[in-house]
Scaffold this motif. Structure first.
Motif, PDB file in Angstrom:
ATOM      1  N   THR A  80       4.417  -7.366  -6.314  1.00  0.00           N
ATOM      2  CA  THR A  80       4.285  -5.924  -6.070  1.00  0.00           C
ATOM      3  C   THR A  80       4.587  -5.132  -7.328  1.00  0.00           C
ATOM      4  O   THR A  80       3.866  -4.178  -7.663  1.00  0.00           O
ATOM      5  CB  THR A  80       5.232  -5.504  -4.925  1.00  0.00           C
ATOM      6  OG1 THR A  80       4.911  -6.279  -3.766  1.00  0.00           O
ATOM      7  CG2 THR A  80       5.080  -4.029  -4.605  1.00  0.00           C
ATOM      8  N   GLU A 105       0.826  -1.215   0.000  1.00  0.00           N
ATOM      9  CA  GLU A 105       0.000   0.000   0.000  1.00  0.00           C
ATOM     10  C   GLU A 105       0.854   1.256   0.000  1.00  0.00           C
ATOM     11  O   GLU A 105       0.495   2.262  -0.609  1.00  0.00           O
ATOM     12  CB  GLU A 105      -0.930  -0.005   1.210  1.00  0.00           C
ATOM     13  CG  GLU A 105      -2.070  -0.976   1.047  1.00  0.00           C
ATOM     14  CD  GLU A 105      -3.158  -0.776   2.083  1.00  0.00           C
ATOM     15  OE1 GLU A 105      -3.141   0.258   2.775  1.00  0.00           O
ATOM     16  OE2 GLU A 105      -4.007  -1.658   2.197  1.00  0.00           O
ATOM     17  N   ARG A 134      -1.439  -0.716 -11.790  1.00  0.00           N
ATOM     18  CA  ARG A 134      -2.045   0.514 -11.300  1.00  0.00           C
ATOM     19  C   ARG A 134      -1.558   1.725 -12.097  1.00  0.00           C
ATOM     20  O   ARG A 134      -2.313   2.644 -12.389  1.00  0.00           O
ATOM     21  CB  ARG A 134      -1.712   0.684  -9.817  1.00  0.00           C
ATOM     22  CG  ARG A 134      -2.571   1.703  -9.109  1.00  0.00           C
ATOM     23  CD  ARG A 134      -4.033   1.280  -9.073  1.00  0.00           C
ATOM     24  NE  ARG A 134      -4.251   0.089  -8.278  1.00  0.00           N
ATOM     25  CZ  ARG A 134      -4.545   0.124  -6.981  1.00  0.00           C
ATOM     26  NH1 ARG A 134      -4.666   1.259  -6.359  1.00  0.00           N
ATOM     27  NH2 ARG A 134      -4.736  -0.997  -6.320  1.00  0.00           N
ATOM     28  N   LEU A 193       1.651  -5.390  -9.572  1.00  0.00           N
ATOM     29  CA  LEU A 193       0.542  -4.567  -9.072  1.00  0.00           C
ATOM     30  C   LEU A 193       0.777  -3.092  -9.390  1.00  0.00           C
ATOM     31  O   LEU A 193      -0.134  -2.382  -9.829  1.00  0.00           O
ATOM     32  CB  LEU A 193       0.414  -4.771  -7.555  1.00  0.00           C
ATOM     33  CG  LEU A 193      -0.655  -3.961  -6.845  1.00  0.00           C
ATOM     34  CD1 LEU A 193      -2.045  -4.426  -7.261  1.00  0.00           C
ATOM     35  CD2 LEU A 193      -0.504  -4.104  -5.325  1.00  0.00           C
ATOM     36  N   LEU A 194       1.992  -2.649  -9.186  1.00  0.00           N
ATOM     37  CA  LEU A 194       2.309  -1.239  -9.439  1.00  0.00           C
ATOM     38  C   LEU A 194       2.213  -0.916 -10.926  1.00  0.00           C
ATOM     39  O   LEU A 194       1.717   0.143 -11.312  1.00  0.00           O
ATOM     40  CB  LEU A 194       3.708  -0.917  -8.915  1.00  0.00           C
ATOM     41  CG  LEU A 194       3.893  -1.024  -7.393  1.00  0.00           C
ATOM     42  CD1 LEU A 194       5.348  -0.774  -7.007  1.00  0.00           C
ATOM     43  CD2 LEU A 194       2.994  -0.058  -6.654  1.00  0.00           C
ATOM     44  N   PHE A 216       3.866   1.573  -1.349  1.00  0.00           N
ATOM     45  CA  PHE A 216       4.377   1.749  -2.718  1.00  0.00           C
ATOM     46  C   PHE A 216       3.277   2.303  -3.640  1.00  0.00           C
ATOM     47  O   PHE A 216       3.518   3.213  -4.430  1.00  0.00           O
ATOM     48  CB  PHE A 216       4.877   0.415  -3.282  1.00  0.00           C
ATOM     49  CG  PHE A 216       6.212  -0.023  -2.748  1.00  0.00           C
ATOM     50  CD1 PHE A 216       7.257   0.881  -2.611  1.00  0.00           C
ATOM     51  CD2 PHE A 216       6.443  -1.341  -2.396  1.00  0.00           C
ATOM     52  CE1 PHE A 216       8.501   0.476  -2.131  1.00  0.00           C
ATOM     53  CE2 PHE A 216       7.680  -1.759  -1.919  1.00  0.00           C
ATOM     54  CZ  PHE A 216       8.700  -0.846  -1.789  1.00  0.00           C
ATOM     55  N   LEU A 217       2.100   1.729  -3.526  1.00  0.00           N
ATOM     56  CA  LEU A 217       0.989   2.190  -4.367  1.00  0.00           C
ATOM     57  C   LEU A 217       0.688   3.654  -4.108  1.00  0.00           C
ATOM     58  O   LEU A 217       0.498   4.449  -5.028  1.00  0.00           O
ATOM     59  CB  LEU A 217      -0.267   1.361  -4.071  1.00  0.00           C
ATOM     60  CG  LEU A 217      -0.382   0.012  -4.768  1.00  0.00           C
ATOM     61  CD1 LEU A 217      -1.575  -0.751  -4.211  1.00  0.00           C
ATOM     62  CD2 LEU A 217      -0.542   0.203  -6.272  1.00  0.00           C
ATOM     63  N   TYR A 218       0.658   3.980  -2.817  1.00  0.00           N
ATOM     64  CA  TYR A 218       0.323   5.351  -2.453  1.00  0.00           C
ATOM     65  C   TYR A 218       1.366   6.324  -2.997  1.00  0.00           C
ATOM     66  O   TYR A 218       1.034   7.393  -3.518  1.00  0.00           O
ATOM     67  CB  TYR A 218       0.229   5.446  -0.932  1.00  0.00           C
ATOM     68  CG  TYR A 218      -0.377   6.731  -0.451  1.00  0.00           C
ATOM     69  CD1 TYR A 218      -1.677   7.061  -0.803  1.00  0.00           C
ATOM     70  CD2 TYR A 218       0.336   7.604   0.336  1.00  0.00           C
ATOM     71  CE1 TYR A 218      -2.250   8.242  -0.373  1.00  0.00           C
ATOM     72  CE2 TYR A 218      -0.223   8.781   0.783  1.00  0.00           C
ATOM     73  CZ  TYR A 218      -1.513   9.092   0.419  1.00  0.00           C
ATOM     74  OH  TYR A 218      -2.071  10.268   0.846  1.00  0.00           O
TER      75      TYR A 218
END
Lengths: 161, 250
Positions: free
Chosen positions: B23, A43, B30, B26-27, A45-47
């Protein structure tokens, strides 16, 4: 200037490769579930990518990631506690913990402000001054937290031993 | 403390071997989705009177007539009728202007409520139904030019925005920890921001305010920018160019 903007392939790989291990272990100072620690770090990293931002330098970027991870991990922990979710520690309590588990459990039982300082010093090898910069604290405060964290860890581990 | 014992314990942690690949995937996913999403909307409506009005701004809060009201901005620019209705229900509050660097920043107001927007906000992977919204307008500098290229964001303006709560250290409670996000809409030489976080009402009755300040990079609040007095009052440090806007209680 270090940029985390646009979520480019290069940025994604650099962030994940550079920081994953440290952030996962850092999250594990507050979370007994490694799956939760992984979610918290993902989260962060996504943020970071979704905010589309840049940092003054690599240290600034690292400091942001460390603080954000600690906050996210705390949020996860509070939510779990609020719902009385069983913790991994509880599941393990049926069998005598080995040394590593005992130490990890003791670190997680520390007040959060001590746990982060202890981890960054004893695992990552940062000095008090460096930890102060990473956490936005005076070095003297870090020193106090390290001292108290160490004392509490010692007490808890002696009881376990 | 035995450092070897400490390291050994943390090295014994077993994380998923595919964490990095998962990850990264996923990145990437996104990031691709983000490229396909229009995050900077441009209103096709007739531009209202948003000409620079620095004199009026400095003169009084009546400067608000030169900007869209928060309810107008929410409805007409951001297409968020729920937020607009919340502002209308709250009634007029005084706008708060400030000059930050080369920009005129106008804090137009804030509201909180449940399910006010058409999208779902997520915090820590969970849907957040109660959120707080703040509208502010920024003009001056090179915004008119930036608006032409759809690139006026807080980052490109060199500004950072965060809600603050009296008694809570800014470096511990801020936009980053509250799941903050924003939508920006450029209009002429002004850019409007609809800023969203998880609900600030959870901190009532503590005083809530928003800080907008000049920064390089991301501008995550730290002791470099803020100080907190013993009574919990938060101030910007000397040398930090910015403003703290107090949220009026309805």
């Amino acid at each position: 200037m270090v940029s985390a903007h646009n979520g480019t392939e290069e940025t994604i790989c650099r962030l994940v490769e550079t920081y994953s291990d440290m952030l996962l272990r850092l999250a594990a100072t507050r979370l007994s579930s490694t799956a939760d620690a992984e979610d918290a770090v993902q989260e962060v990293f996504l943020y970071l990518l979704e905010r589309g931002t840049s940092f003054r330098d690599a240290e600034h970027e690292k400091a942001w990631l460390i603080r954000a991870t600690l906050h996210r991990a705390s949020d996860f922990r509070k939510r779990a506690e609020a719902r009385n979710l069983p913790l991994e520690d509880a599941a393990l309590s049926a069998t005598p913990p080995d040394d590593a588990q005992a130490l990890l459990g003791a670190v997680r039982a520390l007040p959060e402000k001590y746990g982060a300082a202890v981890y960054l010093h004893y695992y990552e090898g940062y000095t008090m001054k460096e930890i102060g910069k990473l956490l936005g604290l005076p070095a003297a405060t870090v020193g106090t937290r390290l001292k108290r964290g160490r004392e509490r860890l010692k007490q808890m581990l002696e009881v376990n031993d | 403390m035995d450092e070897k014992r400490f390291k050994k314990a943390f090295d014994a942690l077993s994380f998923s071997p595919d964490f990095r690949s998962r990850t990264e995937a996923l990145l990437r996913e996104r990031a691709a989705g983000k490229e396909n999403t229009v995050t900077f909307k441009r209103s096709k409506r007739t531009i209202l009177a948003t000409a620079a009005c620095l004199a009026a701004l400095a003169a009084s809060v009546s400067a608000a007539v030169y900007w869209l009201s928060p309810s107008q901005a929410a409805r007409e620019l951001f297409d968020e009728p729920g937020v607009a209705e919340a502002f209308e229900k709250q009634g007029d509050t005084a706008v708060q202007p400030a000059r930050i660097g080369e920009y005129e920043v106008v804090f137009e107001g804030a509201v909180s409520g449940e399910n006010l927007t058409r999208h779902a906000m997520q915090l820590n992977g969970e849907i957040v139904s109660e959120s707080s919204y703040m509208v502010f307008a920024v003009s001056g500098g090179s915004i008119a030019e930036l608006n032409k290229t759809h690139s006026a964001t807080p980052t490109t303006l060199g500004l950072s925005i965060t809600p603050l709560v009296k008694g809570h250290a800014p470096w511990e409670l801020n936009a980053w920890t509250l799941g903050g996000g924003y939508t920006a809409v450029g209009q002429g030489d002004t850019v409007y921001f609809l800023f969203e976080t998880s609900s600030l009402e959870q901190f009532a009755p503590e005083e809530v305010c928003y800080a907008v300040y000049a920064c390089e990079g991301m501008g995550v609040p730290s002791t470099a920018e803020f100080s907190m007095a013993e009574d919990g009052t938060i101030t910007l440090n000397d040398g930090v160019d910015g403003a703290i806007f107090t949220v009026e209680q309805p």
